[in-house]
Scaffold this active site. Structure first.
Site, short mmCIF file in Angstrom:
data_model
loop_
_atom_site.label_atom_id
_atom_site.label_comp_id
_atom_site.label_asym_id
_atom_site.label_seq_id
_atom_site.Cartn_x
_atom_site.Cartn_y
_atom_site.Cartn_z
N ASP A 176 2.84 12.08 0.53
CA ASP A 176 2.41 10.70 0.71
C ASP A 176 1.77 10.64 2.10
OD1 ASP A 176 2.20 7.98 1.35
OD2 ASP A 176 3.88 7.45 0.06
N ARG A 210 -9.15 0.22 -19.81
CA ARG A 210 -7.92 0.97 -19.48
C ARG A 210 -8.17 2.48 -19.47
NH1 ARG A 210 -4.16 2.04 -22.98
NH2 ARG A 210 -4.50 0.18 -24.24
N LYS A 237 -2.89 -0.09 2.21
CA LYS A 237 -2.76 -0.03 3.66
C LYS A 237 -4.12 0.27 4.30
CE LYS A 237 1.40 -0.63 2.20
NZ LYS A 237 2.38 0.44 1.98
N TYR A 270 9.09 6.03 2.08
CA TYR A 270 8.86 4.60 1.84
C TYR A 270 10.03 4.06 1.00
CZ TYR A 270 6.87 0.38 -0.14
OH TYR A 270 6.67 -0.91 -0.54
C1 LIG Z 1 3.37 0.76 0.97
C2 LIG Z 1 3.68 2.16 0.72
C3 LIG Z 1 3.87 2.66 -0.58
C4 LIG Z 1 3.84 1.76 -1.80
O1 LIG Z 1 2.57 1.24 -2.01
P1 LIG Z 1 2.27 -0.17 -2.76
O2 LIG Z 1 0.80 -0.23 -2.72
O3 LIG Z 1 2.97 -1.23 -1.96
O4 LIG Z 1 2.83 -0.06 -4.13
C5 LIG Z 1 4.11 4.01 -0.73
N1 LIG Z 1 4.18 4.84 0.33
C6 LIG Z 1 4.02 4.40 1.60
C7 LIG Z 1 4.12 5.36 2.73
C8 LIG Z 1 3.78 3.05 1.84
O5 LIG Z 1 3.63 2.62 3.11
#
Ligand SMILES: *Cc1c(COP(=O)(O)O)cnc(C)c1O
Length: 412
Positions: free
Chosen positions: A187, A69, A212, A122
């Site tokens: 983001d 951790r 992603k 998101y």
């Molecule tokens: C999917 C997504 C998230 C969240 O990510 P997870 O891995 O599903 O927790 C945050 N920001 C954007 C732009 C996303 O597409």
């Protein structure tokens, strides 16, 4: 071995393949070692205590990894590689994108309990900010009003560019200027470091849902924040205390995913540019939202801020949820599923699915409509994707009007 990156900066394509692998020759390996240890033998108690102190203080490395951790060498390789690609001092990985968002908000609380955010975001991020779950309140404002919304207790400004799901681009430099002393979190999930490095424009924290594009094969859940040393230390401390660590196997897969990131992003982008052009000539499609179309980039940020428009396209069809789901079910190559940035193309309905958790007012102000579909273009051949979209629009919505017009014209 000489460090490839110390002598001169290299292109992103080269970094993507070599970053985080600098010690391979010395180790005599050609693939990263996968370290699954949950704890580490403590040879000398003095060294162990010193390592523990270093890691608890948020340092990136220590002679002894101590406990999983606190540190994992396989995950640390992925972090170094991503920092290299983003051009930041450091990066900190988490068990998911949302764990990364949460850690940034908690780390920001040192400054105050207020957040300024620009919609759309998101769905999960929007819902977390609106819930007040972390003891923080959020002002949602348009990008040009960030400066007015910032207060003495503002911890963080949160933006997404391109934004999920409307692909709206935000001028990072302008938001950073308005934010002044307040750190700006971008983001950058949709852009990837191949198309955009937000830190170059003053962003303090660059966040990715690594689930992603970075993983890229739809089989890893992860998040990562690229940032400076000071923020990275705070994020590591939050990660140690809240436990949102990335599993080493996920770290391994993500590091492997980075190697093909540039190739995947460029290929999918080329296909998306063509599909967006064709969709905008389709009569049953009332609107195409894509930064590669002139109306999708009113601020002229593609080329200036972002290298290319990316591979996500949102479009509105002539109809609402019922018609949109008819189109989705009629698709044969494109998979109806949430998520994005995978090798295969995915399509989903934001209002009913990913942004269902967002309040109706939030969806309205973010421009998320009932007739909107979001397409993540994958690596299939452009003509197969186009044939699939055409036949599904046809089957789901009845004959496209332009085809009817053509037939009438031909008939007489
Ligand atoms: C999917 C997504 C998230 C969240 O990510 P997870 O891995 O599903 O927790 C945050 N920001 C954007 C732009 C996303 O597409």
């Amino acid at each position: 071995m000489a460090n490839l990156f110390e002598s001169r900066p290299v292109h992103a394509d080269t970094s993507a393949v070599h970053a985080g692998r600098e010690d391979f020759i010395a180790l005599g390996v050609h693939a990263p070692p996968l370290d699954l240890s949950t704890s580490y033998p403590l040879g000398d108690i003095g060294e162990a205590v010193a390592s523990l102190d270093d890691l608890v203080a948020g340092r990136a490395e220590a002679p002894n990894s101590f406990y999983a951790r606190l540190h994992n060498p396989t995950v640390a390789r992925f972090e170094r590689a991503l920092a290299q690609l983003e051009g930041t001092e450091d990066a900190v990985a988490f068990s998911s994108g949302m764990a990364a968002v949460t850690a940034c908000l908690l780390a920001g609380r040192e400054r105050g309990d207020h957040v300024v955010a620009v919609r759309p975001l998101y769905g999960g991020t929007d819902a977390l900010l609106e819930s007040g779950l972390l003891g923080m309140s959020t002002s949602f404002v348009p990008a040009q009003e960030v400066g007015d919304a910032v207060r003495v207790d503002t911890a963080l400004v949160v933006i997404e560019t391109p934004a999920n799901p409307t692909l709206k681009l935000t001028d990072i430099e302008d938001v950073v200027r308005q934010a002044g002393e307040v750190p700006v979190l971008v983001d950058s999930t949709f852009a990837t470091p191949i198309l955009l490095q937000p830190a170059r424009f003053g962003a303090r924290c660059v966040l990715h849902s690594a689930t992603k594009f970075l993983g890229g094969h739809g089989d890893v859940l992860a998040g990562i924040v690229a940032t400076d040393r000071e923020w990275a230390a705070r994020l590591r401390q939050v990660r140690i205390l809240t436990g949102g660590v990335l599993h080493p196997l996920a770290g391994y897969l993500l590091h492997r995913g980075l190697a093909t990131l540039s190739v995947r992003v460029h290929r999918a982008q080329r296909t998306a540019m063509e599909l967006a052009r064709r969709l905008s000539n389709e009569a049953s499609v009332t609107r195409v939202l894509y930064p590669g179309l002139p109306e999708g980039d009113p601020l002229g940020l593609v080329g200036r801020q972002m290298e290319g428009p990316g591979s996500l396209i949102s479009f509105e069809i002539d109809g609402g949820l019922e018609e949109a789901s008819a189109v989705m079910t009629a698709l044969r190559v494109i998979t109806p599923a949430v998520s994005l940035g995978s090798t295969d193309s995915l399509i989903q309905h934001p209002a009913a699915l990913t942004h269902r958790v967002v309040s109706e007012g939030g969806r309205d102000s973010g421009g998320i409509t009932e007739g909107m579909l979001r397409l993540s273009v994958g690596l299939e051949h452009v003509e197969d994707l186009w044939d699939d979209l055409r036949q599904a629009l046809h089957a789901g919505l009845g004959k496209p009007r332009n085809e009817v017009v053509e037939e009438v014209a031909m008939g007489g």
